[in-house]
Design a protein around this motif. Structure first.
Motif, PDB file in Angstrom:
ATOM      1  N   PHE A  22       9.939  10.301  -6.761  1.00 47.82           N
ATOM      2  CA  PHE A  22      10.401   9.048  -6.147  1.00 47.82           C
ATOM      3  C   PHE A  22       9.325   7.981  -6.266  1.00 47.82           C
ATOM      4  O   PHE A  22       9.608   6.799  -6.534  1.00 47.82           O
ATOM      5  N   GLY A  23       8.055   8.393  -6.103  1.00 46.94           N
ATOM      6  CA  GLY A  23       6.949   7.442  -6.216  1.00 46.94           C
ATOM      7  C   GLY A  23       6.863   6.798  -7.582  1.00 46.94           C
ATOM      8  O   GLY A  23       6.558   5.598  -7.707  1.00 46.94           O
ATOM      9  N   LYS A  24       7.141   7.565  -8.637  1.00 44.11           N
ATOM     10  CA  LYS A  24       7.151   6.992  -9.987  1.00 44.11           C
ATOM     11  C   LYS A  24       8.189   5.884 -10.099  1.00 44.11           C
ATOM     12  O   LYS A  24       7.941   4.827 -10.691  1.00 44.11           O
ATOM     13  N   ASP A  29       0.367  11.954   3.843  1.00 44.41           N
ATOM     14  CA  ASP A  29       1.263  11.991   2.692  1.00 44.41           C
ATOM     15  C   ASP A  29       2.638  11.454   3.081  1.00 44.41           C
ATOM     16  O   ASP A  29       3.088  11.632   4.215  1.00 44.41           O
ATOM     17  N   ASN A  30       3.307  10.795   2.142  1.00 40.62           N
ATOM     18  CA  ASN A  30       4.684  10.351   2.383  1.00 40.62           C
ATOM     19  C   ASN A  30       5.528  10.695   1.149  1.00 40.62           C
ATOM     20  O   ASN A  30       5.082  11.438   0.266  1.00 40.62           O
ATOM     21  N   ASP A  31       6.725  10.146   1.086  1.00 44.53           N
ATOM     22  CA  ASP A  31       7.611  10.522  -0.022  1.00 44.53           C
ATOM     23  C   ASP A  31       7.271   9.814  -1.330  1.00 44.53           C
ATOM     24  O   ASP A  31       7.920  10.029  -2.353  1.00 44.53           O
ATOM     25  N   THR A  36       0.704  17.120  -0.539  1.00 40.72           N
ATOM     26  CA  THR A  36       2.106  17.525  -0.447  1.00 40.72           C
ATOM     27  C   THR A  36       2.835  17.367  -1.776  1.00 40.72           C
ATOM     28  O   THR A  36       3.668  18.204  -2.145  1.00 40.72           O
ATOM     29  N   ASN A  37       2.529  16.286  -2.503  1.00 36.35           N
ATOM     30  CA  ASN A  37       3.270  15.952  -3.724  1.00 36.35           C
ATOM     31  C   ASN A  37       2.501  16.252  -5.008  1.00 36.35           C
ATOM     32  O   ASN A  37       3.019  16.007  -6.098  1.00 36.35           O
ATOM     33  N   THR A  48       0.867  -1.175   0.000  1.00 39.93           N
ATOM     34  CA  THR A  48       0.000   0.000   0.000  1.00 39.93           C
ATOM     35  C   THR A  48       0.907   1.229   0.000  1.00 39.93           C
ATOM     36  O   THR A  48       1.716   1.402   0.916  1.00 39.93           O
ATOM     37  N   LEU A  49       0.793   2.066  -1.024  1.00 43.72           N
ATOM     38  CA  LEU A  49       1.761   3.149  -1.208  1.00 43.72           C
ATOM     39  C   LEU A  49       1.817   4.115  -0.028  1.00 43.72           C
ATOM     40  O   LEU A  49       2.885   4.631   0.301  1.00 43.72           O
TER      41      LEU A  49
END
Length: 572
Positions: free
Chosen positions: A409-411, A390-392, A402-403, A384-385
Protein backbone atom coordinates in the motif's frame (compact mmCIF):
# COMPACT_ATOMS: atom_id res chain seq x y z
CA UNK A 1 41.38 74.87 6.22
CA UNK A 2 39.68 77.36 8.53
CA UNK A 3 37.45 75.32 10.86
CA UNK A 4 34.93 78.17 10.85
CA UNK A 5 34.45 77.86 7.12
CA UNK A 6 31.74 75.30 7.73
CA UNK A 7 30.44 75.18 4.16
CA UNK A 8 33.81 74.16 2.79
CA UNK A 9 34.15 71.66 5.62
CA UNK A 10 30.76 70.18 4.78
CA UNK A 11 31.62 69.85 1.11
CA UNK A 12 34.91 68.13 1.85
CA UNK A 13 33.67 65.74 4.52
CA UNK A 14 30.27 64.82 3.17
CA UNK A 15 29.67 65.47 -0.50
CA UNK A 16 33.14 64.56 -1.75
CA UNK A 17 33.21 61.34 0.25
CA UNK A 18 29.59 60.29 -0.04
CA UNK A 19 30.26 57.52 -2.60
CA UNK A 20 32.69 55.88 -0.13
CA UNK A 21 30.51 56.38 2.91
CA UNK A 22 30.51 53.35 5.19
CA UNK A 23 27.39 52.20 6.95
CA UNK A 24 27.88 52.33 10.70
CA UNK A 25 25.55 50.63 13.15
CA UNK A 26 23.06 52.96 14.81
CA UNK A 27 23.14 52.70 18.60
CA UNK A 28 20.19 53.98 20.60
CA UNK A 29 21.06 55.32 24.06
CA UNK A 30 18.31 55.78 26.64
CA UNK A 31 18.23 59.38 27.80
CA UNK A 32 18.18 60.49 31.42
CA UNK A 33 15.52 62.89 32.65
CA UNK A 34 15.77 65.80 35.05
CA UNK A 35 14.70 69.42 35.36
CA UNK A 36 12.22 68.86 32.52
CA UNK A 37 15.08 67.94 30.23
CA UNK A 38 16.12 64.77 28.44
CA UNK A 39 19.89 64.64 28.88
CA UNK A 40 22.84 62.34 28.44
CA UNK A 41 26.44 62.44 29.65
CA UNK A 42 28.73 63.15 26.71
CA UNK A 43 31.03 60.16 27.29
CA UNK A 44 28.24 57.73 26.34
CA UNK A 45 27.81 59.02 22.81
CA UNK A 46 31.49 59.85 22.34
CA UNK A 47 32.39 56.27 23.29
CA UNK A 48 29.91 54.97 20.72
CA UNK A 49 31.44 57.17 18.01
CA UNK A 50 34.97 56.17 18.99
CA UNK A 51 33.97 52.50 18.84
CA UNK A 52 32.60 52.96 15.31
CA UNK A 53 28.87 53.50 15.87
CA UNK A 54 26.34 56.26 15.33
CA UNK A 55 24.63 57.35 18.57
CA UNK A 56 21.03 58.48 18.85
CA UNK A 57 19.27 59.41 22.07
CA UNK A 58 15.97 57.70 22.91
CA UNK A 59 13.87 59.89 25.22
CA UNK A 60 12.00 58.33 28.16
CA UNK A 61 8.50 58.07 26.69
CA UNK A 62 6.24 55.20 27.77
CA UNK A 63 4.48 54.90 24.44
CA UNK A 64 4.85 51.47 22.85
CA UNK A 65 4.37 52.83 19.31
CA UNK A 66 7.18 55.33 19.85
CA UNK A 67 9.40 52.64 21.34
CA UNK A 68 8.69 50.13 18.55
CA UNK A 69 9.42 52.75 15.90
CA UNK A 70 12.65 53.62 17.69
CA UNK A 71 13.70 49.98 17.83
CA UNK A 72 12.97 49.51 14.11
CA UNK A 73 15.67 52.08 13.35
CA UNK A 74 18.54 51.00 15.61
CA UNK A 75 21.06 48.16 15.49
CA UNK A 76 22.02 48.18 19.15
CA UNK A 77 20.85 49.65 22.46
CA UNK A 78 22.64 51.13 25.46
CA UNK A 79 20.69 51.33 28.72
CA UNK A 80 22.37 54.25 30.43
CA UNK A 81 22.98 55.04 34.10
CA UNK A 82 20.96 57.21 36.43
CA UNK A 83 18.72 57.13 39.47
CA UNK A 84 17.42 54.10 41.38
CA UNK A 85 14.47 52.03 40.22
CA UNK A 86 11.14 52.29 41.98
CA UNK A 87 10.84 48.79 43.54
CA UNK A 88 7.08 48.86 43.09
CA UNK A 89 7.74 47.77 39.48
CA UNK A 90 9.08 44.55 41.01
CA UNK A 91 6.09 44.20 43.34
CA UNK A 92 8.12 45.34 46.38
CA UNK A 93 7.59 48.04 48.97
CA UNK A 94 10.00 50.96 49.05
CA UNK A 95 12.95 50.58 51.40
CA UNK A 96 13.48 53.71 53.58
CA UNK A 97 17.11 53.75 52.41
CA UNK A 98 16.10 53.88 48.78
CA UNK A 99 17.83 56.66 46.87
CA UNK A 100 16.36 59.11 44.43
CA UNK A 101 14.05 57.50 41.89
CA UNK A 102 13.10 58.81 38.47
CA UNK A 103 9.46 58.09 37.68
CA UNK A 104 9.83 59.50 34.17
CA UNK A 105 12.36 56.82 33.17
CA UNK A 106 11.35 53.57 34.84
CA UNK A 107 8.38 52.42 32.78
CA UNK A 108 9.76 53.47 29.36
CA UNK A 109 13.03 51.66 30.00
CA UNK A 110 11.35 48.48 31.21
CA UNK A 111 9.22 48.56 28.05
CA UNK A 112 12.08 49.20 25.67
CA UNK A 113 14.28 46.54 27.24
CA UNK A 114 11.65 43.84 27.01
CA UNK A 115 10.76 44.74 23.44
CA UNK A 116 14.42 44.93 22.40
CA UNK A 117 14.97 41.51 23.97
CA UNK A 118 12.06 40.06 21.98
CA UNK A 119 13.52 41.55 18.80
CA UNK A 120 17.03 40.18 19.51
CA UNK A 121 18.60 43.67 19.45
CA UNK A 122 22.11 43.70 20.98
CA UNK A 123 22.07 45.48 24.35
CA UNK A 124 24.57 46.91 26.80
CA UNK A 125 23.38 47.93 30.28
CA UNK A 126 25.58 50.36 32.19
CA UNK A 127 25.19 50.98 35.95
CA UNK A 128 21.42 51.53 36.27
CA UNK A 129 21.30 49.75 32.91
CA UNK A 130 22.34 46.38 34.34
CA UNK A 131 19.53 46.78 36.87
CA UNK A 132 17.19 47.62 34.00
CA UNK A 133 18.08 44.31 32.37
CA UNK A 134 17.37 42.44 35.59
CA UNK A 135 14.10 44.26 36.34
CA UNK A 136 12.78 43.85 32.81
CA UNK A 137 13.94 40.28 32.21
CA UNK A 138 12.88 38.34 35.30
CA UNK A 139 15.79 39.06 37.62
CA UNK A 140 15.79 40.94 40.95
CA UNK A 141 17.39 44.13 42.24
CA UNK A 142 18.34 44.76 45.86
CA UNK A 143 17.15 48.21 46.83
CA UNK A 144 20.07 49.04 49.12
CA UNK A 145 23.39 47.22 49.42
CA UNK A 146 25.01 49.29 52.16
CA UNK A 147 24.15 46.69 54.80
CA UNK A 148 25.94 43.87 52.94
CA UNK A 149 28.74 45.73 51.18
CA UNK A 150 32.29 46.22 52.47
CA UNK A 151 33.17 48.50 49.55
CA UNK A 152 32.07 52.08 49.03
CA UNK A 153 29.96 51.62 45.91
CA UNK A 154 29.24 55.35 45.68
CA UNK A 155 32.68 56.80 45.13
CA UNK A 156 33.38 60.44 45.80
CA UNK A 157 36.37 60.50 43.44
CA UNK A 158 36.34 61.55 39.81
CA UNK A 159 34.56 58.92 37.69
CA UNK A 160 37.69 58.30 35.66
CA UNK A 161 39.36 56.83 38.75
CA UNK A 162 39.00 53.11 39.39
CA UNK A 163 38.14 52.50 43.04
CA UNK A 164 37.95 48.71 43.32
CA UNK A 165 38.45 45.49 41.44
CA UNK A 166 36.07 42.89 40.12
CA UNK A 167 36.77 39.21 39.50
CA UNK A 168 35.89 38.05 35.98
CA UNK A 169 34.72 34.59 34.94
CA UNK A 170 37.14 33.13 32.39
CA UNK A 171 34.46 31.88 29.97
CA UNK A 172 32.81 35.29 29.61
CA UNK A 173 32.64 38.12 27.11
CA UNK A 174 34.53 40.36 29.54
CA UNK A 175 37.41 37.91 29.80
CA UNK A 176 37.50 37.60 26.03
CA UNK A 177 37.70 41.40 25.79
CA UNK A 178 40.29 42.02 28.51
CA UNK A 179 42.11 38.65 28.80
CA UNK A 180 42.40 38.96 32.57
CA UNK A 181 40.59 37.76 35.67
CA UNK A 182 40.78 41.03 37.61
CA UNK A 183 39.62 44.40 36.33
CA UNK A 184 39.77 47.78 38.05
CA UNK A 185 36.47 49.65 37.85
CA UNK A 186 34.64 52.67 39.22
CA UNK A 187 31.37 52.55 41.14
CA UNK A 188 28.39 54.87 41.64
CA UNK A 189 25.40 52.99 43.01
CA UNK A 190 23.67 51.58 46.04
CA UNK A 191 21.10 49.45 44.21
CA UNK A 192 22.45 46.27 42.64
CA UNK A 193 21.33 43.11 40.89
CA UNK A 194 20.89 40.38 43.51
CA UNK A 195 19.45 37.71 41.19
CA UNK A 196 20.16 37.85 37.47
CA UNK A 197 17.39 35.34 36.65
CA UNK A 198 17.44 32.42 34.23
CA UNK A 199 18.14 34.53 31.14
CA UNK A 200 21.55 35.69 32.41
CA UNK A 201 24.63 34.39 34.14
CA UNK A 202 26.95 36.28 36.48
CA UNK A 203 30.30 37.09 34.90
CA UNK A 204 31.92 39.44 37.43
CA UNK A 205 31.69 40.19 41.15
CA UNK A 206 33.38 42.59 43.52
CA UNK A 207 35.19 41.19 46.57
CA UNK A 208 32.11 41.80 48.76
CA UNK A 209 30.03 39.54 46.52
CA UNK A 210 28.06 42.26 44.69
CA UNK A 211 27.14 41.29 41.11
CA UNK A 212 29.13 43.61 38.85
CA UNK A 213 28.50 42.08 35.42
CA UNK A 214 26.24 39.58 33.70
CA UNK A 215 25.63 38.34 30.17
CA UNK A 216 22.99 36.36 28.28
CA UNK A 217 22.86 32.60 28.80
CA UNK A 218 20.84 32.32 25.60
CA UNK A 219 23.47 33.19 22.99
CA UNK A 220 21.96 36.66 22.61
CA UNK A 221 24.14 39.78 22.42
CA UNK A 222 23.30 41.19 25.85
CA UNK A 223 25.70 42.29 28.56
CA UNK A 224 25.37 44.44 31.67
CA UNK A 225 28.09 46.03 33.80
CA UNK A 226 27.61 47.81 37.10
CA UNK A 227 30.41 50.32 36.52
CA UNK A 228 30.80 53.17 34.02
CA UNK A 229 33.19 52.00 31.26
CA UNK A 230 32.62 55.20 29.29
CA UNK A 231 34.50 57.09 32.03
CA UNK A 232 37.50 54.75 32.26
CA UNK A 233 40.56 54.81 30.02
CA UNK A 234 40.22 51.06 29.33
CA UNK A 235 36.44 51.10 28.84
CA UNK A 236 36.36 51.22 25.03
CA UNK A 237 36.47 47.42 24.40
CA UNK A 238 32.99 47.06 25.91
CA UNK A 239 31.58 49.58 23.43
CA UNK A 240 33.52 47.97 20.59
CA UNK A 241 31.90 44.64 21.52
CA UNK A 242 28.44 46.23 21.20
CA UNK A 243 29.30 47.77 17.83
CA UNK A 244 30.64 44.41 16.62
CA UNK A 245 27.42 42.62 17.61
CA UNK A 246 25.26 45.43 16.19
CA UNK A 247 27.04 45.07 12.85
CA UNK A 248 26.08 41.39 12.65
CA UNK A 249 22.52 42.19 13.71
CA UNK A 250 22.20 44.86 11.02
CA UNK A 251 23.58 42.45 8.40
CA UNK A 252 21.11 39.77 9.48
CA UNK A 253 18.18 42.20 9.29
CA UNK A 254 19.14 43.35 5.80
CA UNK A 255 19.43 39.72 4.72
CA UNK A 256 15.97 38.92 6.06
CA UNK A 257 14.50 41.79 4.05
CA UNK A 258 15.46 40.11 0.79
CA UNK A 259 15.35 36.36 1.52
CA UNK A 260 12.48 34.12 2.56
CA UNK A 261 12.75 32.24 5.85
CA UNK A 262 10.82 28.98 5.97
CA UNK A 263 10.74 26.60 8.94
CA UNK A 264 9.85 23.21 7.50
CA UNK A 265 8.13 21.71 10.54
CA UNK A 266 6.12 23.04 13.49
CA UNK A 267 3.44 21.36 15.61
CA UNK A 268 1.73 24.50 16.88
CA UNK A 269 -1.76 23.32 15.76
CA UNK A 270 -1.66 20.78 18.60
CA UNK A 271 -2.21 23.70 20.97
CA UNK A 272 -5.13 25.29 19.14
CA UNK A 273 -7.73 23.24 21.09
CA UNK A 274 -6.43 24.95 24.25
CA UNK A 275 -7.81 28.26 23.04
CA UNK A 276 -4.51 29.97 22.24
CA UNK A 277 -4.76 33.18 20.26
CA UNK A 278 -2.24 33.03 17.41
CA UNK A 279 -2.37 36.79 17.02
CA UNK A 280 -1.17 37.36 20.59
CA UNK A 281 2.15 36.65 22.27
CA UNK A 282 1.17 33.46 24.05
CA UNK A 283 3.67 31.73 26.36
CA UNK A 284 1.99 28.39 25.72
CA UNK A 285 3.20 28.27 22.12
CA UNK A 286 6.56 28.85 20.46
CA UNK A 287 5.15 30.13 17.16
CA UNK A 288 2.68 33.02 16.91
CA UNK A 289 2.35 36.22 14.90
CA UNK A 290 4.27 38.28 17.45
CA UNK A 291 7.18 35.85 17.68
CA UNK A 292 7.35 35.42 13.91
CA UNK A 293 7.43 39.21 13.54
CA UNK A 294 10.09 39.65 16.23
CA UNK A 295 12.24 36.95 14.62
CA UNK A 296 11.56 38.20 11.08
CA UNK A 297 10.36 34.72 10.16
CA UNK A 298 8.30 34.67 6.98
CA UNK A 299 6.80 31.21 6.81
CA UNK A 300 6.32 27.90 8.57
CA UNK A 301 4.93 24.52 7.55
CA UNK A 302 2.28 23.67 10.13
CA UNK A 303 1.54 19.98 10.34
CA UNK A 304 -1.52 18.06 11.32
CA UNK A 305 0.07 15.59 13.72
CA UNK A 306 -1.87 12.36 14.26
CA UNK A 307 -1.11 10.24 17.32
CA UNK A 308 -1.29 6.52 16.83
CA UNK A 309 -3.92 5.16 16.97
CA UNK A 310 -6.37 7.93 16.02
CA UNK A 311 -10.08 7.35 15.59
CA UNK A 312 -11.42 8.64 12.25
CA UNK A 313 -7.96 9.92 11.26
CA UNK A 314 -8.99 11.71 8.05
CA UNK A 315 -11.63 13.72 9.90
CA UNK A 316 -9.11 14.36 12.68
CA UNK A 317 -6.64 15.88 10.20
CA UNK A 318 -9.42 17.88 8.53
CA UNK A 319 -10.42 19.43 11.85
CA UNK A 320 -6.85 20.64 12.33
CA UNK A 321 -6.75 22.17 8.85
CA UNK A 322 -10.18 23.72 9.43
CA UNK A 323 -8.83 25.42 12.55
CA UNK A 324 -5.75 26.71 10.76
CA UNK A 325 -7.93 28.13 7.99
CA UNK A 326 -10.22 29.72 10.56
CA UNK A 327 -7.30 31.43 12.28
CA UNK A 328 -5.88 32.68 8.99
CA UNK A 329 -9.27 34.01 7.88
CA UNK A 330 -9.54 35.97 11.15
CA UNK A 331 -6.21 37.65 10.35
CA UNK A 332 -6.32 37.78 6.57
CA UNK A 333 -4.46 41.10 6.46
CA UNK A 334 -1.52 39.55 8.30
CA UNK A 335 -1.53 35.88 7.28
CA UNK A 336 -2.07 33.62 4.29
CA UNK A 337 -2.06 29.91 3.54
CA UNK A 338 0.14 29.14 0.54
CA UNK A 339 0.55 25.92 -1.43
CA UNK A 340 2.33 27.25 -4.50
CA UNK A 341 5.94 28.10 -3.48
CA UNK A 342 6.04 30.70 -6.26
CA UNK A 343 3.57 32.77 -4.21
CA UNK A 344 5.70 32.86 -1.08
CA UNK A 345 7.76 35.92 -2.04
CA UNK A 346 4.69 37.66 -3.46
CA UNK A 347 2.80 37.29 -0.18
CA UNK A 348 5.88 38.20 1.87
CA UNK A 349 6.05 41.46 -0.09
CA UNK A 350 2.40 42.00 0.87
CA UNK A 351 3.52 41.97 4.50
CA UNK A 352 1.97 38.62 5.39
CA UNK A 353 3.20 35.73 7.50
CA UNK A 354 2.73 32.51 5.59
CA UNK A 355 1.50 29.04 6.47
CA UNK A 356 2.05 25.92 4.40
CA UNK A 357 0.27 22.72 5.38
CA UNK A 358 1.74 19.31 6.07
CA UNK A 359 0.64 15.97 7.52
CA UNK A 360 2.67 14.14 10.15
CA UNK A 361 1.71 10.46 10.00
CA UNK A 362 0.23 8.79 6.94
CA UNK A 363 -2.52 7.19 9.00
CA UNK A 364 -4.39 10.37 8.04
CA UNK A 365 -5.27 8.53 4.80
CA UNK A 366 -7.15 5.88 6.78
CA UNK A 367 -5.99 3.30 4.23
CA UNK A 368 -7.73 5.10 1.35
CA UNK A 369 -5.66 6.42 -1.58
CA UNK A 370 -8.48 8.78 -2.57
CA UNK A 371 -7.82 10.76 0.59
CA UNK A 372 -4.48 11.85 -0.88
CA UNK A 373 -6.37 13.76 -3.56
CA UNK A 374 -8.57 15.24 -0.85
CA UNK A 375 -5.57 16.50 1.10
CA UNK A 376 -3.88 17.76 -2.06
CA UNK A 377 -6.94 19.94 -2.68
CA UNK A 378 -6.68 21.23 0.88
CA UNK A 379 -3.17 22.46 0.06
CA UNK A 380 -0.96 19.87 1.80
CA UNK A 381 2.62 20.19 0.50
CA UNK A 382 4.17 17.18 2.23
CA UNK A 383 3.22 14.11 4.22
CA UNK A 384 5.43 12.35 6.77
CA UNK A 385 4.79 8.69 5.94
CA UNK A 386 4.79 7.50 9.56
CA UNK A 387 5.44 8.64 13.12
CA UNK A 388 6.72 6.71 16.14
CA UNK A 389 5.10 3.43 15.17
CA UNK A 390 4.71 1.23 12.11
CA UNK A 391 1.58 1.90 10.05
CA UNK A 392 0.03 0.54 6.87
CA UNK A 393 2.42 2.60 4.70
CA UNK A 394 5.83 1.82 6.18
CA UNK A 395 7.89 0.95 9.22
CA UNK A 396 8.96 3.58 11.71
CA UNK A 397 12.43 4.24 13.10
CA UNK A 398 10.94 3.36 16.49
CA UNK A 399 8.75 0.53 15.18
CA UNK A 400 8.91 -3.27 14.99
CA UNK A 401 9.66 -3.90 11.28
CA UNK A 402 6.04 -4.87 10.63
CA UNK A 403 6.22 -4.33 6.85
CA UNK A 404 9.91 -4.97 6.22
CA UNK A 405 10.12 -1.37 5.01
CA UNK A 406 7.52 0.20 2.72
CA UNK A 407 4.36 -1.89 2.35
CA UNK A 408 2.54 -2.66 -0.92
CA UNK A 409 0.00 0.00 0.00
CA UNK A 410 2.90 2.34 0.80
CA UNK A 411 4.29 1.94 -2.72
CA UNK A 412 0.95 3.04 -4.12
CA UNK A 413 0.89 5.98 -1.71
CA UNK A 414 4.34 7.20 -2.76
CA UNK A 415 3.53 6.91 -6.48
CA UNK A 416 0.21 8.72 -5.96
CA UNK A 417 1.93 11.48 -3.99
CA UNK A 418 4.22 12.06 -6.97
CA UNK A 419 1.23 12.41 -9.33
CA UNK A 420 -0.49 14.85 -6.96
CA UNK A 421 2.63 16.93 -6.24
CA UNK A 422 2.84 16.07 -2.54
CA UNK A 423 6.39 15.73 -1.20
CA UNK A 424 7.33 12.48 0.58
CA UNK A 425 8.75 13.18 4.06
CA UNK A 426 10.92 10.39 5.50
CA UNK A 427 11.50 11.78 8.96
CA UNK A 428 10.46 9.05 11.42
CA UNK A 429 10.92 6.30 8.79
CA UNK A 430 13.11 3.27 9.47
CA UNK A 431 16.30 2.82 7.44
CA UNK A 432 14.67 0.10 5.32
CA UNK A 433 11.63 2.31 4.72
CA UNK A 434 13.95 5.20 3.85
CA UNK A 435 15.83 3.31 1.15
CA UNK A 436 12.65 1.67 -0.18
CA UNK A 437 11.00 5.07 -0.57
CA UNK A 438 14.01 6.50 -2.39
CA UNK A 439 13.83 3.66 -4.94
CA UNK A 440 10.09 4.08 -5.44
CA UNK A 441 10.04 7.86 -5.69
CA UNK A 442 11.11 9.34 -8.99
CA UNK A 443 11.26 12.85 -7.53
CA UNK A 444 13.18 14.36 -4.58
CA UNK A 445 12.09 13.52 -1.03
CA UNK A 446 12.78 15.30 2.24
CA UNK A 447 13.44 14.67 5.91
CA UNK A 448 11.57 17.62 7.38
CA UNK A 449 13.05 17.38 10.90
CA UNK A 450 16.01 15.03 11.37
CA UNK A 451 19.64 15.19 12.53
CA UNK A 452 22.96 13.39 12.05
CA UNK A 453 23.43 9.96 13.63
CA UNK A 454 27.21 10.39 13.50
CA UNK A 455 26.86 13.10 16.15
CA UNK A 456 23.91 11.68 18.12
CA UNK A 457 23.27 7.95 17.87
CA UNK A 458 19.47 7.94 17.80
CA UNK A 459 17.35 5.83 15.39
CA UNK A 460 15.47 8.98 14.31
CA UNK A 461 18.68 10.50 12.99
CA UNK A 462 20.19 9.78 9.58
CA UNK A 463 23.43 7.92 8.94
CA UNK A 464 25.99 9.50 6.65
CA UNK A 465 25.08 6.93 3.98
CA UNK A 466 21.41 7.91 4.22
CA UNK A 467 22.37 11.56 3.95
CA UNK A 468 24.47 10.93 0.84
CA UNK A 469 21.62 8.94 -0.73
CA UNK A 470 19.19 11.77 0.06
CA UNK A 471 21.49 14.32 -1.59
CA UNK A 472 21.91 12.09 -4.64
CA UNK A 473 18.09 12.08 -4.87
CA UNK A 474 18.20 15.93 -4.87
CA UNK A 475 16.38 15.88 -1.54
CA UNK A 476 16.93 17.93 1.60
CA UNK A 477 17.51 17.23 5.28
CA UNK A 478 16.17 19.82 7.69
CA UNK A 479 18.13 20.06 10.94
CA UNK A 480 15.76 19.99 13.91
CA UNK A 481 15.86 21.42 17.43
CA UNK A 482 14.58 18.42 19.35
CA UNK A 483 17.17 18.13 22.18
CA UNK A 484 17.33 14.32 22.18
CA UNK A 485 18.25 14.29 18.49
CA UNK A 486 21.01 16.87 18.99
CA UNK A 487 22.99 15.17 21.76
CA UNK A 488 22.76 11.98 23.78
CA UNK A 489 23.42 13.58 27.17
CA UNK A 490 23.69 17.01 28.76
CA UNK A 491 21.89 20.17 27.71
CA UNK A 492 21.50 20.74 23.99
CA UNK A 493 22.17 24.30 22.84
CA UNK A 494 22.36 26.22 19.60
CA UNK A 495 26.01 25.19 19.29
CA UNK A 496 24.82 21.59 18.84
CA UNK A 497 22.60 22.78 15.99
CA UNK A 498 25.66 24.23 14.29
CA UNK A 499 27.56 20.98 14.81
CA UNK A 500 24.80 19.01 13.05
CA UNK A 501 24.40 21.65 10.35
CA UNK A 502 28.13 21.71 9.65
CA UNK A 503 28.28 17.91 9.49
CA UNK A 504 25.29 17.73 7.14
CA UNK A 505 26.86 20.32 4.84
CA UNK A 506 30.16 18.41 4.84
CA UNK A 507 28.42 15.14 3.93
CA UNK A 508 25.63 16.37 1.62
CA UNK A 509 26.64 19.79 0.37
CA UNK A 510 25.06 23.17 1.01
CA UNK A 511 22.19 22.57 -1.46
CA UNK A 512 20.63 19.81 0.64
CA UNK A 513 20.22 21.26 4.14
CA UNK A 514 17.77 23.47 5.99
CA UNK A 515 15.97 24.04 9.30
CA UNK A 516 12.87 22.23 10.60
CA UNK A 517 12.54 23.37 14.20
CA UNK A 518 9.82 21.00 15.47
CA UNK A 519 8.60 23.96 17.55
CA UNK A 520 5.64 23.03 19.76
CA UNK A 521 6.49 19.37 19.16
CA UNK A 522 9.16 19.50 21.90
CA UNK A 523 11.65 21.27 19.62
CA UNK A 524 13.52 24.29 20.97
CA UNK A 525 16.81 24.71 22.80
CA UNK A 526 18.81 27.41 24.55
CA UNK A 527 19.77 29.92 21.89
CA UNK A 528 16.94 28.94 19.57
CA UNK A 529 13.89 28.64 21.78
CA UNK A 530 11.03 30.00 19.65
CA UNK A 531 10.27 31.90 16.45
CA UNK A 532 11.60 35.18 17.83
CA UNK A 533 15.08 33.59 17.77
CA UNK A 534 15.05 33.12 13.99
CA UNK A 535 16.86 36.43 13.35
CA UNK A 536 19.30 35.62 16.14
CA UNK A 537 20.13 32.29 14.51
CA UNK A 538 20.86 34.15 11.29
CA UNK A 539 23.17 36.49 13.23
CA UNK A 540 24.93 33.46 14.70
CA UNK A 541 25.29 31.88 11.24
CA UNK A 542 27.01 35.06 10.06
CA UNK A 543 29.31 34.96 13.08
CA UNK A 544 30.09 31.31 12.34
CA UNK A 545 31.26 32.38 8.88
CA UNK A 546 28.34 31.21 6.74
CA UNK A 547 28.10 33.11 3.46
CA UNK A 548 24.90 35.05 2.80
CA UNK A 549 24.06 32.89 -0.22
CA UNK A 550 24.41 29.77 1.91
CA UNK A 551 22.16 31.22 4.61
CA UNK A 552 19.55 31.94 1.96
CA UNK A 553 19.63 28.26 0.95
CA UNK A 554 19.48 27.00 4.52
CA UNK A 555 16.57 29.24 5.43
CA UNK A 556 14.29 28.07 2.68
CA UNK A 557 15.56 28.06 -0.86
CA UNK A 558 16.61 24.41 -0.73
CA UNK A 559 13.33 22.96 0.52
CA UNK A 560 11.26 25.40 -1.54
CA UNK A 561 13.12 24.10 -4.59
CA UNK A 562 12.10 20.52 -3.72
CA UNK A 563 8.45 21.47 -3.20
CA UNK A 564 8.44 23.37 -6.51
CA UNK A 565 10.05 20.46 -8.37
CA UNK A 566 7.62 17.88 -6.97
CA UNK A 567 4.64 20.10 -7.78
CA UNK A 568 5.71 21.13 -11.27
CA UNK A 569 8.36 18.67 -12.45
CA UNK A 570 10.66 21.64 -12.98
CA UNK A 571 13.93 22.29 -11.19
CA UNK A 572 14.65 25.77 -9.87
Amino acid sequence: MNKYDWKALLSQRVYAKYPEYTKRPVIGITGNFGDFTCKLAEKYYKSVVKAGGVPVIIPPIADTDVIINSLENIDGLILSGGSDYDPQYAGEKKDPKLGEINEERDLPELFITRLAYNRQIPMLGICRGIQTLAMALDGKVKQDITDISTINHSQSEERSIATHQVSIEKDSILYELYQKEQLSVNSLHHQAVCDCGEKFRITAKSEDGIIEAMESREFKSIMGVQWHPECLSDGLPIFEWLIHEANYFHQACKLHETMLTLDSHCDTPMFFPQGVDFSQRDDRILVDLHKMTDGRQDATIMVAYLPQPTENPTEYADRIFDKIEEIVSQHENDMAIVKDPALLIFEKNNGKKLIMLGIENGIALDGNLDNLKHFAKRGVVYMTLCHNGDNDICDSAKGNNTNDGVSKFGKKVIKKMKKLGIVVDLSHASEKSFYDALKISKVPVICSHSNCRALCDHPRNLTDDQMRALAKNDGVMQITLYPGFLRADGEATVEDVFAHLDHAIEVMGIDHVGIGTDFDGDGGIRGFANSSDVINFTRLMLKHGYAEQDILKIWGMNIIGVIFQVQTGLKI
